[in-house]
Design an enzyme around this catalytic site. Structure first.
Site, PDB file in Angstrom:
ATOM      1  N   MET A  17      44.231  41.348  25.370  1.00  0.00           N
ATOM      2  CA  MET A  17      45.205  42.016  26.244  1.00  0.00           C
ATOM      3  C   MET A  17      45.536  43.396  25.688  1.00  0.00           C
ATOM      4  O   MET A  17      45.955  43.533  24.540  1.00  0.00           O
ATOM      5  CB  MET A  17      46.474  41.168  26.361  1.00  0.00           C
ATOM      6  CG  MET A  17      46.253  39.841  27.059  1.00  0.00           C
ATOM      7  SD  MET A  17      47.750  38.817  27.140  1.00  0.00           S
ATOM      8  CE  MET A  17      47.780  38.124  25.480  1.00  0.00           C
ATOM      9  N   CYS A  29      38.394  43.622  33.914  1.00  0.00           N
ATOM     10  CA  CYS A  29      39.623  44.398  33.977  1.00  0.00           C
ATOM     11  C   CYS A  29      39.763  45.059  35.343  1.00  0.00           C
ATOM     12  O   CYS A  29      38.882  45.796  35.777  1.00  0.00           O
ATOM     13  CB  CYS A  29      39.651  45.457  32.884  1.00  0.00           C
ATOM     14  SG  CYS A  29      41.153  46.464  32.930  1.00  0.00           S
ATOM     15  N   LYS A  60      33.505  38.301  29.830  1.00  0.00           N
ATOM     16  CA  LYS A  60      34.686  37.876  30.595  1.00  0.00           C
ATOM     17  C   LYS A  60      34.680  38.626  31.918  1.00  0.00           C
ATOM     18  O   LYS A  60      34.553  39.855  31.943  1.00  0.00           O
ATOM     19  CB  LYS A  60      35.976  38.171  29.844  1.00  0.00           C
ATOM     20  CG  LYS A  60      37.216  37.638  30.574  1.00  0.00           C
ATOM     21  CD  LYS A  60      38.464  37.767  29.713  1.00  0.00           C
ATOM     22  CE  LYS A  60      39.637  37.050  30.394  1.00  0.00           C
ATOM     23  NZ  LYS A  60      40.089  37.714  31.609  1.00  0.00           N
ATOM     24  N   ASN A  95      40.140  30.797  32.933  1.00  0.00           N
ATOM     25  CA  ASN A  95      41.291  31.635  32.608  1.00  0.00           C
ATOM     26  C   ASN A  95      42.108  31.882  33.876  1.00  0.00           C
ATOM     27  O   ASN A  95      41.548  32.092  34.945  1.00  0.00           O
ATOM     28  CB  ASN A  95      40.810  32.954  32.012  1.00  0.00           C
ATOM     29  CG  ASN A  95      41.913  33.968  31.800  1.00  0.00           C
ATOM     30  OD1 ASN A  95      41.812  35.104  32.246  1.00  0.00           O
ATOM     31  ND2 ASN A  95      42.981  33.592  31.125  1.00  0.00           N
ATOM     32  N   ASP A 116      46.615  31.455  34.890  1.00  0.00           N
ATOM     33  CA  ASP A 116      47.771  30.628  35.248  1.00  0.00           C
ATOM     34  C   ASP A 116      48.039  29.438  34.333  1.00  0.00           C
ATOM     35  O   ASP A 116      48.900  28.611  34.649  1.00  0.00           O
ATOM     36  CB  ASP A 116      47.656  30.112  36.691  1.00  0.00           C
ATOM     37  CG  ASP A 116      47.708  31.226  37.726  1.00  0.00           C
ATOM     38  OD1 ASP A 116      48.038  32.361  37.332  1.00  0.00           O
ATOM     39  OD2 ASP A 116      47.426  30.951  38.905  1.00  0.00           O
ATOM     40  N   ARG A 137      48.908  35.745  29.090  1.00  0.00           N
ATOM     41  CA  ARG A 137      50.320  36.094  29.163  1.00  0.00           C
ATOM     42  C   ARG A 137      51.258  34.983  28.698  1.00  0.00           C
ATOM     43  O   ARG A 137      52.337  35.258  28.179  1.00  0.00           O
ATOM     44  CB  ARG A 137      50.652  36.532  30.596  1.00  0.00           C
ATOM     45  CG  ARG A 137      50.042  37.885  30.952  1.00  0.00           C
ATOM     46  CD  ARG A 137      50.237  38.237  32.414  1.00  0.00           C
ATOM     47  NE  ARG A 137      49.399  37.426  33.287  1.00  0.00           N
ATOM     48  CZ  ARG A 137      49.439  37.466  34.600  1.00  0.00           C
ATOM     49  NH1 ARG A 137      50.315  38.249  35.208  1.00  0.00           N
ATOM     50  NH2 ARG A 137      48.625  36.724  35.332  1.00  0.00           N
TER      51      ARG A 137
END
Length: 348
Positions: free
Chosen positions: A20, A103, A142, A205, A207, A230
């Protein structure tokens, strides 16, 4: 059973800490590693910035031995630049190189990098092959489900990337158009995992913010592991909580105020060591809200913490917090990030 990425061995159903931007620095990664993260990555690094020796890009290559297994994530839209940056990454000897094809932020997409390549699978394949050929390290990727609702091409992307030589794939369950809105859709992630042609590890990935959801998604979608972003900000204990719940079906007690203050103090001291006293203290300010979420009337202490300019003053306030809330343990609710970290965490 273990999960293998090249020669890297991870435990069965590993928990990955997402890269991140402006969050996943060495101090933050340290507290997550101490609390059970199995594989971690650098903040994403611009291939062009790395080549032109940009200070911020070079600094992102730093990592500690205790962080292993550790991956460095790069992004870019030019094959030559990606290949050269992969060779630069090789010199600091991480355990793997990860490519960011997910991203969604405008400044990255406008350069033809990140999620932008989802619109051009051939270009994505060429970029991946350039990196694979330029490094001796395992290469992972990713990415997202696709560019938008009408172009969810992740099933083809997964096959093409595997053929290009990647050793694992992490899929965020949203399109680029969704950004971070709405609920992540893991159904296509499950289809990729179930594809008989796919033999590399597939990580999901999006939630995952509780042990219950981790268990539900593990069983429902059959992925090899999950990546958490997050939900770990201000709550690094999520990794140990998930592992304990998967093993026992029981919940660990939420961290006490003593544990929270200890984590803040460790994070703060390492931030100062790595960035210097001024920047280290300044950048820690955005983390206090998340570490102390759920404590009644905490705002008065939080306001003091963001005003203090020395570690001694901050630690004095933290001691007051510990004394004030001794014995109080807030329940664990869905992660709610401070505004400053909400934006930063969206760049992974």
């Amino acid at each position: 059973m273990v999960i293998k990425i090249g020669n890297i061995q991870l435990p069965a159903f590993p928990l990955l800490l997402a890269p991140m931007e402006d969050v996943s620095d060495p101090p933050f990664r340290y507290v997550c590693k101490q609390n059970g993260a199995d594989l971690m990555y650098s903040e994403f690094i611009s291939s062009e910035g790395l080549i032109r020796d940009a200070i911020k890009s070079r600094q992102k290559l730093d990592f500690l031995e205790m962080e292993r297994p550790f991956g460095i994530q790069i992004f870019g839209g030019d094959e030559e630049a990606m290949a050269l940056s992969a060779r630069i990454v090789d010199t600091v000897q991480p355990d793997l190189v990860d490519i960011n094809f997910g991203c969604p932020v405008k400044k990255v997409v406008c350069k033809g990098a990140g999620a932008a390549v989802l619109k051009d699978i051939a270009a994505m394949t060429r970029l991946t092959e350039a990196v694979v050929k330029s490094t001796s390290l395992p290469v992972t990727v990713k990415t997202r489900l696709g560019w938008d609702e009408h172009s969810k091409n992740i099933e083809e992307v997964a096959e093409r990337l595997q053929d290009a030589g990647i050793r694992a794939l992490t899929i965020h369950g949203r399109t680029r158009a969704q950004l971070y809105k709405g609920e992540a859709d893991w159904r296509l992630i499950a289809k990729v995992k179930a594809n008989p042609r796919i033999h590399i590890p597939i990580f999901g990935n999006g939630d995952i913010d509780s042990p219950e959801k981790a268990k539900e998604y593990k069983e429902r979608y059959g992925v090899d592991g999950i990546m958490i972003g997050r939900a770990a900000i201000g709550y690094p204990w999520i990794f140990t909580e998930i592992k304990h719940y998967l093993q026992t079906g029981e919940h660990l007690a939420p961290p006490s105020i003593e544990q929270r203050v200890s984590a803040i103090t460790e994070h703060l001291r390492r931030s100062i060591t790595w960035k210097g006293p001024v920047v280290g203290i300044l950048e820690m300010r955005s983390h206090y809200t998340n570490y102390l979420k759920g404590f009644p009337h905490i705002k008065e202490f939080r306001n003091q913490l963001v005003q203090k300019k020395s570690v001694e003053e901050i630690e004095e306030i933290l001691q007051q917090v510990k004394e004030r809330y001794a014995g109080f343990v807030p329940g664990r609710s869905a992660t709610l990030l401070s505004d400053s970290l909400q934006e930063a965490a969206c760049a992974y």
